[in-house]
Design an enzyme around this catalytic site. Structure first.
Site, PDB file in Angstrom:
ATOM      1  N   ALA A  10      -9.373 -11.728  -4.717  1.00 23.23           N
ATOM      2  CA  ALA A  10      -8.063 -12.358  -4.932  1.00 23.23           C
ATOM      3  C   ALA A  10      -8.195 -13.848  -5.211  1.00 23.23           C
ATOM      4  CB  ALA A  10      -7.180 -12.128  -3.706  1.00 23.23           C
ATOM      5  N   ALA A  11      -9.315 -14.237  -5.832  1.00 22.60           N
ATOM      6  CA  ALA A  11      -9.527 -15.671  -6.088  1.00 22.60           C
ATOM      7  C   ALA A  11      -9.231 -16.048  -7.531  1.00 22.60           C
ATOM      8  CB  ALA A  11     -10.956 -16.057  -5.718  1.00 22.60           C
ATOM      9  N   ARG A  16      -1.933 -15.954 -16.647  1.00 20.29           N
ATOM     10  CA  ARG A  16      -0.887 -15.334 -17.475  1.00 20.29           C
ATOM     11  C   ARG A  16       0.450 -15.178 -16.764  1.00 20.29           C
ATOM     12  NH1 ARG A  16      -3.839 -10.223 -19.760  1.00 20.29           N
ATOM     13  NH2 ARG A  16      -5.313 -10.761 -18.108  1.00 20.29           N
ATOM     14  N   ASN A 174     -12.908   1.102 -16.657  1.00 17.93           N
ATOM     15  CA  ASN A 174     -13.235   0.690 -15.292  1.00 17.93           C
ATOM     16  C   ASN A 174     -11.980   0.174 -14.598  1.00 17.93           C
ATOM     17  OD1 ASN A 174     -14.271  -0.539 -12.984  1.00 17.93           O
ATOM     18  ND2 ASN A 174     -14.984  -2.360 -14.103  1.00 17.93           N
ATOM     19  N   ARG A 338      24.699 -11.956   9.429  1.00 18.10           N
ATOM     20  CA  ARG A 338      23.567 -12.878   9.297  1.00 18.10           C
ATOM     21  C   ARG A 338      22.615 -12.788  10.481  1.00 18.10           C
ATOM     22  NH1 ARG A 338      26.469 -18.278   8.523  1.00 18.10           N
ATOM     23  NH2 ARG A 338      24.334 -19.026   8.779  1.00 18.10           N
ATOM     24  N   TYR A 371      35.196 -15.444  10.772  1.00 20.40           N
ATOM     25  CA  TYR A 371      33.851 -16.001  10.944  1.00 20.40           C
ATOM     26  C   TYR A 371      33.556 -16.055  12.435  1.00 20.40           C
ATOM     27  CZ  TYR A 371      29.939 -18.987  11.622  1.00 20.40           C
ATOM     28  OH  TYR A 371      28.728 -19.447  12.056  1.00 20.40           O
ATOM     29  N   TYR A 392      30.703 -25.635  15.174  1.00 20.79           N
ATOM     30  CA  TYR A 392      29.892 -26.750  14.688  1.00 20.79           C
ATOM     31  C   TYR A 392      30.763 -27.981  14.576  1.00 20.79           C
ATOM     32  CZ  TYR A 392      26.534 -29.035  11.493  1.00 20.79           C
ATOM     33  OH  TYR A 392      25.646 -29.891  10.896  1.00 20.79           O
TER      34      TYR A 392
HETATM   35  C1  UD1 Z   1     -12.383  -6.649 -14.400  1.00 17.41           C
HETATM   36  C2  UD1 Z   1     -13.603  -5.842 -14.774  1.00 17.41           C
HETATM   37  C3  UD1 Z   1     -13.221  -4.834 -15.831  1.00 17.41           C
HETATM   38  C4  UD1 Z   1     -12.124  -3.922 -15.323  1.00 17.41           C
HETATM   39  C5  UD1 Z   1     -10.944  -4.745 -14.847  1.00 17.41           C
HETATM   40  C6  UD1 Z   1      -9.960  -3.864 -14.128  1.00 17.41           C
HETATM   41  C7  UD1 Z   1     -15.432  -7.417 -14.474  1.00 17.41           C
HETATM   42  C8  UD1 Z   1     -16.407  -8.280 -15.158  1.00 17.41           C
HETATM   43  N1  UD1 Z   1     -14.602  -6.730 -15.250  1.00 17.41           N
HETATM   44  O1  UD1 Z   1     -11.960  -7.320 -15.550  1.00 17.41           O
HETATM   45  O2  UD1 Z   1     -14.341  -4.052 -16.188  1.00 17.41           O
HETATM   46  O3  UD1 Z   1     -11.718  -3.040 -16.327  1.00 17.41           O
HETATM   47  O4  UD1 Z   1     -11.384  -5.758 -13.913  1.00 17.41           O
HETATM   48  O5  UD1 Z   1      -8.791  -4.561 -13.845  1.00 17.41           O
HETATM   49  O6  UD1 Z   1     -15.424  -7.353 -13.259  1.00 17.41           O
HETATM   50  N2  UD1 Z   1     -11.560 -12.563  -9.390  1.00 17.41           N
HETATM   51  C9  UD1 Z   1     -12.014 -13.453  -8.441  1.00 17.41           C
HETATM   52  N3  UD1 Z   1     -12.856 -14.438  -8.822  1.00 17.41           N
HETATM   53  C10 UD1 Z   1     -13.271 -14.580 -10.108  1.00 17.41           C
HETATM   54  C11 UD1 Z   1     -12.789 -13.668 -11.084  1.00 17.41           C
HETATM   55  C12 UD1 Z   1     -11.940 -12.659 -10.686  1.00 17.41           C
HETATM   56  O7  UD1 Z   1     -11.678 -13.355  -7.265  1.00 17.41           O
HETATM   57  O8  UD1 Z   1     -14.053 -15.504 -10.368  1.00 17.41           O
HETATM   58  C13 UD1 Z   1     -10.670 -11.476  -8.966  1.00 17.41           C
HETATM   59  C14 UD1 Z   1      -9.293 -11.572  -9.579  1.00 17.41           C
HETATM   60  O9  UD1 Z   1      -8.426 -12.301  -8.729  1.00 17.41           O
HETATM   61  C15 UD1 Z   1      -8.883 -10.109  -9.696  1.00 17.41           C
HETATM   62  C16 UD1 Z   1     -10.200  -9.381  -9.837  1.00 17.41           C
HETATM   63  O10 UD1 Z   1     -11.210 -10.268  -9.391  1.00 17.41           O
HETATM   64  O11 UD1 Z   1      -8.260  -9.660  -8.526  1.00 17.41           O
HETATM   65  C17 UD1 Z   1     -10.466  -8.950 -11.272  1.00 17.41           C
HETATM   66  O12 UD1 Z   1     -10.539 -10.122 -12.053  1.00 17.41           O
HETATM   67  P1  UD1 Z   1      -9.976 -10.170 -13.535  1.00 17.41           P
HETATM   68  O13 UD1 Z   1     -10.301 -11.488 -14.138  1.00 17.41           O
HETATM   69  O14 UD1 Z   1      -8.583  -9.688 -13.562  1.00 17.41           O
HETATM   70  O15 UD1 Z   1     -10.921  -9.074 -14.164  1.00 17.41           O
HETATM   71  P2  UD1 Z   1     -10.917  -8.555 -15.626  1.00 17.41           P
HETATM   72  O16 UD1 Z   1     -11.506  -9.598 -16.517  1.00 17.41           O
HETATM   73  O17 UD1 Z   1      -9.588  -8.039 -15.938  1.00 17.41           O
END
Ligand code: UD1
Ligand code: CA
Length: 466
Positions: A10-11, A16, A174, A338, A371, A392
């Site tokens: 989640a980093a 977008r 994937n 509330r 009220y 109040y």
């Molecule tokens: C990745 C996969 C791709 C797959 C897709 C599915 C790789 C190289 N590719 O692509 O094959 O089809 O997910 O959704 O893994 N994240 C980090 N740190 C980073 C980059 C990403 O924590 O440096 C996290 C993002 O927050 C996200 C997840 O990893 O939750 C996937 O990253 P994202 O950039 O969305 O991957 P894709 O390029 O879409």
């Protein structure tokens, strides 16, 4: 699945979304995206979950938003250099750990416990060292393509940006969810480089690495490919929200609750609903809300973080938050309940009544236009139309205490702090500023005067004469 360690990625920046808010804090059904995979992992009994967040203020915000989930371990990825680098950040905190790790993405909210269980079962059955959750799509779009051998074992994953035209034709993609032996993972990450189209460290390179080591690899095709959809844009967010809402409405339809027009209803993932309750179109039930059995929730009602006991009727367009509604009470239409409102059993709160931080005793009533805030209302008391607790003074809040069986006449103001004993009768139009003893009548109206013969008829006549 309690022997698995989970890593949630989640980093990522989530550019977008065009937002100041970190992507995983954007909400579906008023719950942050990240809460969805975390809830599934908890449900599966996974003991150790690491969430990889960014090293900057965004990471701090994510961590702060989940301050209550004490089981989560937070790992920091200082610079977003790709999914392999993100997993490596988590591995720092897993030294000495052995066995399988489940890796998934924090922005994939529709993945179910059943699918993850099936995935893990196949991984175990095949004795695999590395398994990829996959989907077969007509258009693989930007997903990584999974290349398999003649026995359907994965050979490699090629990112769309690195793929040849022939590879782009591959329909198996994937999902970004994996189960992998942690020692294999450590060895794979040590060898991963960033010589690819995006200049990132790809976690997906571990598949080819595993094959070079002759490790057993496996795929697991999900039955419903919607489960692996991720959120990359606001359009994704709302379309996944609609799917989740229908799935939850469906669950309640299968569990004794009539949800009318389910596509128009929004029920959050933490909500509980008892048997034979009916949910009308346009209802929003959010947060930690629990609805009893035999309740009727009318059209357009919004309820958040509240407990509704059995056989309660919430009439249309009422808004309830942070409240408790006792058995067989009736609320609304158009009531606003509330936070801190503790409404007892068999209470009636009618249209255009607002309550806040109140306690209503059994059978009490406020049927129209009132009220009532910072107050206690005793059992069987009746507050007439236009009753206002003046709580109040512009600086501080004060309390109104109303005894049992009190009758407050219409258009009365109770200026707090003030206390009405039991069985008090307040004359209509009174402004009560002092405490009233039990069983007293209180009235503060000026005496009525009549001026005979000076009504409208006489005024019209004098207007005509001018
Ligand atoms: C990745 C996969 C791709 C797959 C897709 C599915 C790789 C190289 N590719 O692509 O094959 O089809 O997910 O959704 O893994 N994240 C980090 N740190 C980073 C980059 C990403 O924590 O440096 C996290 C993002 O927050 C996200 C997840 O990893 O939750 C996937 O990253 P994202 O950039 O969305 O991957 P894709 O390029 O879409
Ligand atoms: Ca990427």
């Amino acid at each position: 699945m309690h022997d698995l360690t989970a890593i949630v990625l989640a980093a990522g920046r989530g550019t977008r979304m065009q937002s100041n808010l970190p992507k995983v804090l954007h909400e579906i059904l008023e719950e942050p995206l990240l809460s969805y995979p975390l809830r599934v992992l908890t449900g599966l009994g996974i003991k150790k979950t690491l969430v990889v967040i960014s090293g900057d203020a965004d990471g701090d915000r994510v961590k702060a938003a989940f301050a209550e989930s004490t089981q989560t371990i937070w790992a920091r990825q200082l610079v977003p250099r790709g999914t392999a680098d993100a997993v490596a950040a988590a591995l720092n905190d897993l030294q000495g750990v052995s066995g399988d790790v489940l890796i998934l993405c924090g922005d994939v909210p529709l993945l179910t416990a059943a699918t993850l269980t099936g995935f893990y079962e196949k991984h175990r059955q095949l004795n695999a060292k590395m398994s990829v959750m996959t989907a077969v799509l007509d258009d693989g779009s930007t997903y990584g393509r999974v290349l398999v051998d003649e026995s359907d074992a994965p050979l490699a994953i090629v990112e769309a940006k690195d793929a040849s035209l022939a590879q782009l034709e591959v329909k198996r993609i994937n999902s970004g969810t994996y189960i992998v032996d942690i020692d294999l993972l450590r060895r794979a990450l040590a060898e991963t480089d960033c010589n690819n189209a995006q200049g990132e460290y790809y976690l997906t390179d571990m598949v080819a690495f595993a094959r070079r080591e002759d490790a057993i690899t496996a795929i697991y095709d999900v039955r419903d490919s919607r489960e692996i959809l991720g959120v990359n844009s606001r359009k994704d967010l709302v379309s996944l929200e609609a799917i989740m809402a229908l799935r939850i409405a469906d669950f309640w339809l299968d569990n004794g609750v009539t949800v009318h027009a389910p596509e128009q209803v929004r029920i959050g993932p933490k909500v509980e609903i008892g048997q034979d309750s009916e949910i009308a179109p346009g209802v929003f039930l959010m947060g930690a809300t629990s609805i009893g059995s035999g309740c009727s929730i009318g059209a357009g009602v919004q309820i958040k973080n509240s407990t509704i006991f059995d056989r309660v009727e919430i009439k249309p367009y009422s808004v309830i938050e942070g409240a408790e509604i006792g058995m067989q009470s009736a609320i609304g239409p158009f009531a606003r309940i509330r936070p801190g409102s503790l409404i007892g059993a068999e209470v009636k709160i009618g249209n255009f009544v607002e309550t806040k931080k109140v306690r209503f005793g059994k059978g009490a009533k406020a049927s129209h236009l009132a009220y009532i805030g910072d107050a206690e209302v005793g059992a069987e008391s009746n507050l007439g139309a236009g009753t206002i607790t003046c709580n109040y003074d512009g600086f501080n809040k004060f309390k109104t205490v109303i005894g049992d069986r009190v009758f407050v006449g219409s258009d009365s103001q109770l200026v707090a702090p003030v206390k009405l004993g039991d069985d008090v009768l307040v004359g209509a139009g009174s402004t009560v500023t002092r405490d009233v003893p039990d069983n007293a009548i209180v009235t503060t109206r000026v005496r009525q005067k009549e001026f005979a013969g000076r009504g409208m008829a006489s005024r019209r006549r004098s207007a005509e004469e001018k």
